[in-house]
Design an enzyme around this catalytic site. Structure first.
Site, PDB file in Angstrom:
ATOM      1  N   LYS A 174     -12.734   2.821  14.126  1.00 10.14           N
ATOM      2  CA  LYS A 174     -11.206   2.428  14.421  1.00 10.14           C
ATOM      3  C   LYS A 174     -10.669   3.054  13.743  1.00 10.14           C
ATOM      4  CE  LYS A 174      -8.157   0.457  17.412  1.00 10.14           C
ATOM      5  NZ  LYS A 174      -7.801   1.964  16.787  1.00 10.14           N
ATOM      6  N   GLU A 249      -6.682  -5.084   3.607  1.00 10.03           N
ATOM      7  CA  GLU A 249      -5.862  -4.146   2.422  1.00 10.03           C
ATOM      8  C   GLU A 249      -3.703  -3.595   3.175  1.00 10.03           C
ATOM      9  OE1 GLU A 249      -5.924  -2.154  -0.206  1.00 10.03           O
ATOM     10  OE2 GLU A 249      -7.849  -2.775  -0.860  1.00 10.03           O
ATOM     11  N   CYS A 284       1.414   2.573   1.594  1.00 10.44           N
ATOM     12  CA  CYS A 284       1.151   1.015   1.051  1.00 10.44           C
ATOM     13  C   CYS A 284       1.715   1.032  -0.288  1.00 10.44           C
ATOM     14  CB  CYS A 284       0.163   1.431   1.152  1.00 10.44           C
ATOM     15  SG  CYS A 284      -1.375   1.478   0.594  1.00 10.44           S
ATOM     16  N   GLU A 385       8.614  -4.166   4.578  1.00  6.43           N
ATOM     17  CA  GLU A 385       8.360  -3.371   4.311  1.00  6.43           C
ATOM     18  C   GLU A 385       8.600  -2.236   5.323  1.00  6.43           C
ATOM     19  OE1 GLU A 385       3.720  -2.802   5.512  1.00  6.43           O
ATOM     20  OE2 GLU A 385       3.685  -0.984   3.865  1.00  6.43           O
TER      21      GLU A 385
HETATM   22  P1  NAD Z   1      -1.103  -1.007  11.846  1.00  5.53           P
HETATM   23  O1  NAD Z   1      -1.207  -2.501  11.527  1.00  5.53           O
HETATM   24  O2  NAD Z   1       0.065  -1.213  13.085  1.00  5.53           O
HETATM   25  O3  NAD Z   1      -2.237  -0.383  12.697  1.00  5.53           O
HETATM   26  C1  NAD Z   1      -3.312  -0.144  11.732  1.00  5.53           C
HETATM   27  C2  NAD Z   1      -4.968  -0.392  11.978  1.00  5.53           C
HETATM   28  O4  NAD Z   1      -4.988  -1.625  13.557  1.00  5.53           O
HETATM   29  C3  NAD Z   1      -4.860   0.992  14.078  1.00  5.53           C
HETATM   30  O5  NAD Z   1      -5.810   1.225  14.157  1.00  5.53           O
HETATM   31  C4  NAD Z   1      -4.373   0.212  15.625  1.00  5.53           C
HETATM   32  O6  NAD Z   1      -4.636   0.937  16.134  1.00  5.53           O
HETATM   33  C5  NAD Z   1      -5.394  -1.657  14.535  1.00  5.53           C
HETATM   34  N1  NAD Z   1      -4.453  -2.777  15.306  1.00  5.53           N
HETATM   35  C6  NAD Z   1      -3.258  -2.470  16.272  1.00  5.53           C
HETATM   36  N2  NAD Z   1      -3.539  -4.438  16.901  1.00  5.53           N
HETATM   37  C7  NAD Z   1      -5.211  -4.386  16.331  1.00  5.53           C
HETATM   38  C8  NAD Z   1      -5.492  -5.981  16.681  1.00  5.53           C
HETATM   39  N3  NAD Z   1      -4.498  -6.693  17.678  1.00  5.53           N
HETATM   40  N4  NAD Z   1      -6.729  -5.740  16.611  1.00  5.53           N
HETATM   41  C9  NAD Z   1      -7.984  -4.750  15.967  1.00  5.53           C
HETATM   42  N5  NAD Z   1      -6.581  -3.804  15.843  1.00  5.53           N
HETATM   43  C10 NAD Z   1      -5.613  -3.657  15.908  1.00  5.53           C
HETATM   44  O7  NAD Z   1      -0.670  -0.228  11.019  1.00  5.53           O
HETATM   45  P2  NAD Z   1      -0.365   1.742  10.311  1.00  5.53           P
HETATM   46  O8  NAD Z   1       1.048   1.642  10.906  1.00  5.53           O
HETATM   47  O9  NAD Z   1      -1.372   1.781  11.157  1.00  5.53           O
HETATM   48  O10 NAD Z   1      -0.399   1.616   8.878  1.00  5.53           O
HETATM   49  C11 NAD Z   1       0.544   0.979   7.670  1.00  5.53           C
HETATM   50  C12 NAD Z   1       0.781  -0.602   7.244  1.00  5.53           C
HETATM   51  O11 NAD Z   1      -0.760   0.197   7.126  1.00  5.53           O
HETATM   52  C13 NAD Z   1       1.575  -0.530   6.287  1.00  5.53           C
HETATM   53  O12 NAD Z   1       1.824  -1.683   6.786  1.00  5.53           O
HETATM   54  C14 NAD Z   1       0.617  -0.057   5.158  1.00  5.53           C
HETATM   55  O13 NAD Z   1       1.052  -0.629   3.894  1.00  5.53           O
HETATM   56  C15 NAD Z   1      -0.308  -0.329   5.541  1.00  5.53           C
HETATM   57  N6  NAD Z   1      -1.504   0.182   5.231  1.00  5.53           N
HETATM   58  C16 NAD Z   1      -2.168  -0.729   3.521  1.00  5.53           C
HETATM   59  C17 NAD Z   1      -2.729  -0.070   2.445  1.00  5.53           C
HETATM   60  C18 NAD Z   1      -3.773  -0.548   1.467  1.00  5.53           C
HETATM   61  O14 NAD Z   1      -5.016   0.002   0.764  1.00  5.53           O
HETATM   62  N7  NAD Z   1      -3.153  -1.941   1.120  1.00  5.53           N
HETATM   63  C19 NAD Z   1      -3.925   1.413   2.862  1.00  5.53           C
HETATM   64  C20 NAD Z   1      -2.642   2.084   3.528  1.00  5.53           C
HETATM   65  C21 NAD Z   1      -2.002   1.388   4.496  1.00  5.53           C
END
Ligand code: NAD
Length: 482
Positions: A174, A249, A284, A385
């Site tokens: 997804k 992650e 991240c 963040e």
């Molecule tokens: P987000 O948490 O808003 O969304 C991530 C994913 O989760 C999306 O596909 C979204 O549709 C899905 N999602 C949202 N609500 C959900 C729910 N209730 N149930 C299941 N899935 C759901 O994150 P974002 O804004 O897309 O990305 C930024 C974040 O990702 C930052 O916090 C960043 O640090 C983190 N990130 C971490 C890593 C790592 O390797 N640690 C890598 C990249 C990004």
């Protein structure tokens, strides 16, 4: 502009959502609609999970080297189509082409790495009595749900399916609703590489499609990359009806710590690169807290600010652009809100804090690289963040002071330390609460080494053999033959 309609991959077929609903993909650098894609729902997730469950037994039974060959083939297809895939990410995500071009190759490298370790999924034999054989096997979960964020759309869509697939699972992927297009193009390109149902790609909102995947009783393994807030809710939600294994992650507020004996040129370069301004800070691993020893502080901030001011904001498709557009409006407003908070908190702005002045960029979600100095421990900008091009500086007095400040956040993803002293470097690497530490360097990932966080930054390690094994469970077999 030609507005293309993309489709989901479910059971080997390219499909619209059952409801027929769609979402719009908008170029954040100019506000133009460039594609439409399915707004899937729980019924589409059901279809994808059923297709994956049906495909799993034969995929698991496929000889490991044949599974590896499929991943190699996918890597080759990605490299072949890298220019198109990179341009889709540039258009959908707003990051500069120079950076997004690397993502396709990084995705291919990850797939090749996972193909290469296929035979390393070994078990043990356990010493026992004569006449008994006790050994272990690795048992895949069956259907794995893979949920990814917006910041490296193609790299995550392709790179993060490698480990579960090589372990013998079928996958339902997804992508972020903000950057789904390159994943859907990948769904077109995989035709003929995997048997139908082995890889499924379902698009839609997190609260619909993501939630349906997390709570689906036939999905026993969830791997999530995204924010800590959603990650925590997923950890709770995953346990709502059946027992699941969840790895996370999550986000970071990573420190870069510059000790007084550091090579200052190298450290300034590290502070600039570590912030990933070339992805508008949206990584991240961005080193968004700069801790500098008081003796270097003034010179360091002046020189870093002038390097930041020299970064060129521009259209992401332009080869000369250093910093492109923030990914979508809500993320842009979040970043601008932190700039407002900084003003309310009375923080000292050194550079940035504004949108670029060029009229040609006025239709996009651009923010200039931004630096605040002497940020107090109470500031929200030091603890939360932002996921944007905003860096905060804190001067420190000595090792203990630096360590206390560095560890004083909920996150623990990565850290960088700059020093020429071996003892300081090794002590800091041991003491810092972070899952990944660089000494005199920033950002680089090394294939085969585990990336992941401590504390609120997550559970589990990825990009290594540990990730592959995390998609299996150990089965013990005891044979009486004497
Ligand atoms: P987000 O948490 O808003 O969304 C991530 C994913 O989760 C999306 O596909 C979204 O549709 C899905 N999602 C949202 N609500 C959900 C729910 N209730 N149930 C299941 N899935 C759901 O994150 P974002 O804004 O897309 O990305 C930024 C974040 O990702 C930052 O916090 C960043 O640090 C983190 N990130 C971490 C890593 C790592 O390797 N640690 C890598 C990249 C990004």
């Amino acid at each position: 502009m030609d507005v293309r309609q993309y489709r989901m991959l479910i059971g080997g077929e390219l499909r619209d959502a059952r409801s027929g609903a769609t979402l719009e993909a908008v170029n954040p650098s100019n506000g133009e609609l460039f594609a439409r894609f399915p707004k899937g729902g729980p019924d589409d997730v059901d279809d994808a999970v059923e297709a994956a469950a049906a495909a799993f037994p034969a995929w698991w039974a496929t000889p490991p080297l044949e599974r590896a060959a499929s991943l190699e083939e996918l890597a080759a297809v990605i490299v072949e189509n890298a220019p198109e895939l990179a341009m889709l990410d540039v258009t959908d995500n707003g990051s500069p082409i120079r950076e997004m071009r690397k993502d396709a190759f990084n995705a291919a490298r990850l797939l090749r790495y996972f193909a290469g370790v296929v035979l390393e999924q070994r078990g043990d034999t356990i010493p026992g009595l004569h006449g008994r054989l006790n050994y272990t096997l690795r048992h895949p979960f069956g259907v794995v749900g893979r949920i990814i964020p917006f910041n490296h759309p193609l790299m995550f869509a392709a790179g993060k399916i490698g480990a579960p697939l090589i372990a013998g699972n079928a996958v339902v992927l997804k992508p972020s609703e903000h950057t789904s297009i390159s994943a859907l193009r990948l769904g077109e390109l995989v035709e003929g590489i995997f048997p139908p149902g082995v890889l499924n790609i379902v698009t839609g909102l997190g609260g619909d499609v993501g939630d349906a995947l997390v709570s689906h009783p036939k999905v026993r393994r969830i791997a999530f990359t995204g924010s800590a807030q959603i990650g925590r809710s997923i950890q709770a939600r995953a346990a709502s009806n059946v027992v699941k294994t969840v790895t996370l992650e999550l986000g970071g507020k990573n420190p870069i710590v510059v000790f007084p004996d550091a090579d200052i040129d190298r450290a300034i370069d590290g502070a600039l690169r570590g912030m990933n301004f070339t992805w508008q800070g949206q990584s991240c691993g961005s080193t968004s807290r700069l801790l500098v020893h008081r003796t270097l502080h003034k010179e360091f901030v002046e020189r870093l600010a002038s390097r930041m001011a020299a970064l060129r904001s521009g259209p992401p498709a332009d080869e000369a652009t250093d910093i492109g557009s923030i990914v979508h409006r809500a993320q842009f407003e979040k970043v601008m809100n932190y700039i407002d908070i900084a003003a309310q908190e009375g923080l000292r702005l050194v550079v940035g804090g504004v949108q670029p002045e060029a009229p040609a960029l006025s239709g996009g979600l651009y923010v200039r690289p931004t630096l605040y100095d002497d940020v107090p421990a109470t500031s929200r900008l030091l603890r939360e963040e932002i996921f944007g091009p905003v860096l905060v500086v804190v001067p420190f007095e000595d090792y203990d002071d630096a360590l206390r400040i560095a560890n004083d956040v909920a996150y623990g993803l990565s850290a960088s330390v700059f020093t020429e002293d071996l003892s300081t470097a090794l002590s800091f690497a041991r003491d810092i609460e972070a899952g990944y530490v660089w000494v005199n360097d920033v950002s680089a990932h090394f294939l085969g080494t585990g990336f992941g966080g401590l504390k609120d930054s997550g559970v589990g390690r990825e990009e290594n053999l540990e990730e592959v094994l995390s998609y299996t469970q150990t089965k013990n077999i005891n044979v009486l033959f004497g």
